[in-house]
Scaffold this motif. Structure first.
Motif, mmCIF file in Angstrom:
data_model
loop_
_atom_site.group_PDB
_atom_site.id
_atom_site.type_symbol
_atom_site.label_atom_id
_atom_site.label_comp_id
_atom_site.label_asym_id
_atom_site.label_seq_id
_atom_site.Cartn_x
_atom_site.Cartn_y
_atom_site.Cartn_z
ATOM 1 N N TYR A 122 0.351 -1.178 0.023
ATOM 2 C CA TYR A 122 0.101 -0.328 -0.124
ATOM 3 C C TYR A 122 0.833 1.056 0.218
ATOM 4 O O TYR A 122 0.548 1.913 -0.530
ATOM 5 N N LEU A 123 1.486 1.420 0.669
ATOM 6 C CA LEU A 123 2.887 2.476 0.951
ATOM 7 C C LEU A 123 3.313 2.476 -0.773
ATOM 8 O O LEU A 123 3.797 3.305 -1.150
ATOM 9 N N GLY A 124 4.161 1.461 -1.118
ATOM 10 C CA GLY A 124 4.442 1.934 -2.316
ATOM 11 C C GLY A 124 3.332 2.436 -3.078
ATOM 12 O O GLY A 124 3.753 3.221 -4.564
ATOM 13 N N VAL A 125 2.150 1.987 -3.394
ATOM 14 C CA VAL A 125 1.262 1.838 -4.615
ATOM 15 C C VAL A 125 1.131 3.812 -3.696
ATOM 16 O O VAL A 125 0.616 4.578 -5.132
ATOM 17 N N ALA A 126 1.073 3.821 -2.791
ATOM 18 C CA ALA A 126 0.642 5.189 -2.257
ATOM 19 C C ALA A 126 1.800 6.077 -2.987
ATOM 20 O O ALA A 126 1.213 7.846 -3.230
ATOM 21 N N THR A 127 2.795 5.603 -2.415
ATOM 22 C CA THR A 127 4.215 6.523 -3.274
ATOM 23 C C THR A 127 3.835 6.679 -4.517
ATOM 24 O O THR A 127 4.536 7.342 -4.850
ATOM 25 N N PHE A 128 4.141 6.510 -5.491
ATOM 26 C CA PHE A 128 3.283 6.646 -6.497
ATOM 27 C C PHE A 128 2.514 7.384 -7.135
ATOM 28 O O PHE A 128 2.259 7.765 -7.987
ATOM 29 N N LEU A 129 1.558 7.179 -5.974
ATOM 30 C CA LEU A 129 0.229 8.335 -5.911
ATOM 31 C C LEU A 129 0.409 9.951 -5.335
ATOM 32 O O LEU A 129 0.123 11.001 -6.743
ATOM 33 N N VAL A 130 1.547 9.879 -4.557
ATOM 34 C CA VAL A 130 2.315 11.445 -4.203
ATOM 35 C C VAL A 130 3.601 11.427 -5.871
ATOM 36 O O VAL A 130 2.899 12.300 -6.247
ATOM 37 N N ILE A 131 4.099 10.517 -6.097
ATOM 38 C CA ILE A 131 5.003 11.018 -7.558
ATOM 39 C C ILE A 131 3.986 11.886 -8.530
ATOM 40 O O ILE A 131 4.599 13.030 -9.469
ATOM 41 N N LEU A 132 3.163 10.573 -8.762
ATOM 42 C CA LEU A 132 1.842 11.238 -9.905
ATOM 43 C C LEU A 132 1.896 12.721 -10.271
ATOM 44 O O LEU A 132 0.630 13.599 -10.278
ATOM 45 N N ILE A 133 0.964 13.289 -8.268
ATOM 46 C CA ILE A 133 0.153 14.096 -7.825
ATOM 47 C C ILE A 133 1.351 15.103 -8.577
ATOM 48 O O ILE A 133 1.367 16.203 -8.732
ATOM 49 N N CYS A 134 2.665 14.312 -7.944
ATOM 50 C CA CYS A 134 3.679 15.548 -8.348
ATOM 51 C C CYS A 134 4.204 16.482 -9.719
ATOM 52 O O CYS A 134 4.537 17.526 -10.275
ATOM 53 N N PHE A 135 3.437 15.309 -10.681
ATOM 54 C CA PHE A 135 3.939 15.457 -12.290
ATOM 55 C C PHE A 135 2.673 16.455 -12.634
ATOM 56 O O PHE A 135 3.090 17.131 -12.931
ATOM 57 N N GLN A 136 0.742 15.995 -11.645
ATOM 58 C CA GLN A 136 -0.088 17.283 -12.230
ATOM 59 C C GLN A 136 0.189 18.238 -11.775
ATOM 60 O O GLN A 136 -0.387 18.825 -12.310
ATOM 61 N N THR A 137 1.271 19.030 -10.771
ATOM 62 C CA THR A 137 1.230 20.058 -9.984
ATOM 63 C C THR A 137 2.254 20.152 -10.812
ATOM 64 O O THR A 137 2.226 22.153 -11.335
ATOM 65 N N TYR A 138 3.323 19.777 -11.701
ATOM 66 C CA TYR A 138 4.009 20.378 -12.368
ATOM 67 C C TYR A 138 3.543 20.943 -14.036
ATOM 68 O O TYR A 138 3.953 22.321 -14.444
ATOM 69 N N LEU A 139 2.212 20.498 -14.317
ATOM 70 C CA LEU A 139 1.704 20.191 -15.643
ATOM 71 C C LEU A 139 0.519 21.809 -14.842
ATOM 72 O O LEU A 139 0.411 22.961 -16.166
ATOM 73 N N GLY A 140 0.015 21.331 -13.883
ATOM 74 C CA GLY A 140 -0.718 23.063 -13.432
ATOM 75 C C GLY A 140 0.389 23.855 -13.440
ATOM 76 O O GLY A 140 -0.361 24.938 -14.119
ATOM 77 N N THR A 141 1.009 24.191 -12.715
ATOM 78 C CA THR A 141 1.991 25.316 -12.991
ATOM 79 C C THR A 141 1.910 25.694 -13.732
ATOM 80 O O THR A 141 2.624 27.039 -14.140
ATOM 81 N N LYS A 142 2.641 25.371 -14.959
ATOM 82 C CA LYS A 142 3.407 25.278 -16.022
ATOM 83 C C LYS A 142 2.843 25.557 -16.902
ATOM 84 O O LYS A 142 2.542 26.989 -18.059
ATOM 85 N N LEU A 143 0.865 24.833 -16.898
ATOM 86 C CA LEU A 143 -0.540 26.080 -17.489
ATOM 87 C C LEU A 143 -0.492 27.253 -17.168
ATOM 88 O O LEU A 143 -1.094 28.489 -17.871
ATOM 89 N N VAL A 144 -0.040 27.493 -15.841
ATOM 90 C CA VAL A 144 -0.423 28.651 -15.539
ATOM 91 C C VAL A 144 0.764 29.855 -15.508
ATOM 92 O O VAL A 144 0.709 31.159 -16.053
ATOM 93 N N TRP A 145 1.681 29.386 -14.995
ATOM 94 C CA TRP A 145 3.516 30.571 -15.758
ATOM 95 C C TRP A 145 4.092 30.191 -16.271
ATOM 96 O O TRP A 145 4.845 31.738 -16.178
ATOM 97 N N VAL A 146 3.634 29.657 -17.028
ATOM 98 C CA VAL A 146 4.873 29.186 -18.838
ATOM 99 C C VAL A 146 3.090 30.429 -19.370
ATOM 100 O O VAL A 146 3.918 31.055 -20.294
ATOM 101 N N TYR A 147 2.224 29.115 -19.614
ATOM 102 C CA TYR A 147 1.208 30.037 -20.747
ATOM 103 C C TYR A 147 0.325 30.951 -20.082
ATOM 104 O O TYR A 147 -0.443 31.402 -21.441
#
Length: 164
Positions: A122-147
């Motif tokens: 479960y902790l391994g899958v939750a770690t994957f979730l956290v990594i995916l959230i970090c990627f999604q946060t990067y994309l959202g940040t890019k949409l506002v601050w870059v585009y």
């Protein structure tokens, strides 16, 4: 057809709501993860209950974030350069909502089985979730601050035809 009065950032309300809701979801999931890690390694079983309830709230709230995200993305009228990032951000958002709810359901099963322990997988899958959230946060940040989606100067430039 619905005729909305849009302000200077192409929204019918003062500021984007999606970032407010999604930052709440991000905080809930990350805090649940931290509670689970501390609870697992330092044998603080009461933290599993905190992590569980944070995931319940995140599972409910993520759908509001996706709904407002879809609505605000449609109003953004993204220009060509931003379109691919927005498409990936949208797809990842829907995938994340399914994963968050799936992990929460799994967590509910774990809790009913033995609420004093969580398995390492479960902790391994939750770690994957956290990594995916970090990627999604990067994309959202890019949409506002870059585009500059829903940022007044960019909205004005799009209306004037400077950006296409």
């Amino acid at each position: 057809m619905l005729n909305l009065r849009l302000n200077e950032v192409n929204l019918p309300y003062p500021d984007p709501i999606h970032p407010i809701i999604i930052h709440f979801v991000i905080a809930m999931v990350l805090f649940a993860f931290v509670c689970d890690i501390i609870g697992y390694f330092w044998k603080q079983n009461y933290l599993f209950e905190v992590g569980f309830w944070n995931m319940i709230v995140a599972s409910i709230t993520i759908f509001l974030a996706v709904i407002f995200g879809q609505f605000e993305a449609g109003l953004a009228q993204p220009y060509q350069a931003a379109q691919q990032t927005l498409n990936i951000h949208t797809l990842t958002g829907w995938i994340l909502s399914a994963i968050v709810v799936g992990i929460t359901a799994w967590r509910l099963g774990i809790r009913h089985h033995n609420f004093l322990k969580i398995p390492p997988i479960y902790l391994g899958v939750a770690t994957f979730l956290v990594i995916l959230i970090c990627f999604q946060t990067y994309l959202g940040t890019k949409l506002v601050w870059v585009y500059g989606l829903h940022v007044e100067p960019v909205v004005e430039a799009m209306k004037e035809g400077v950006i296409q």
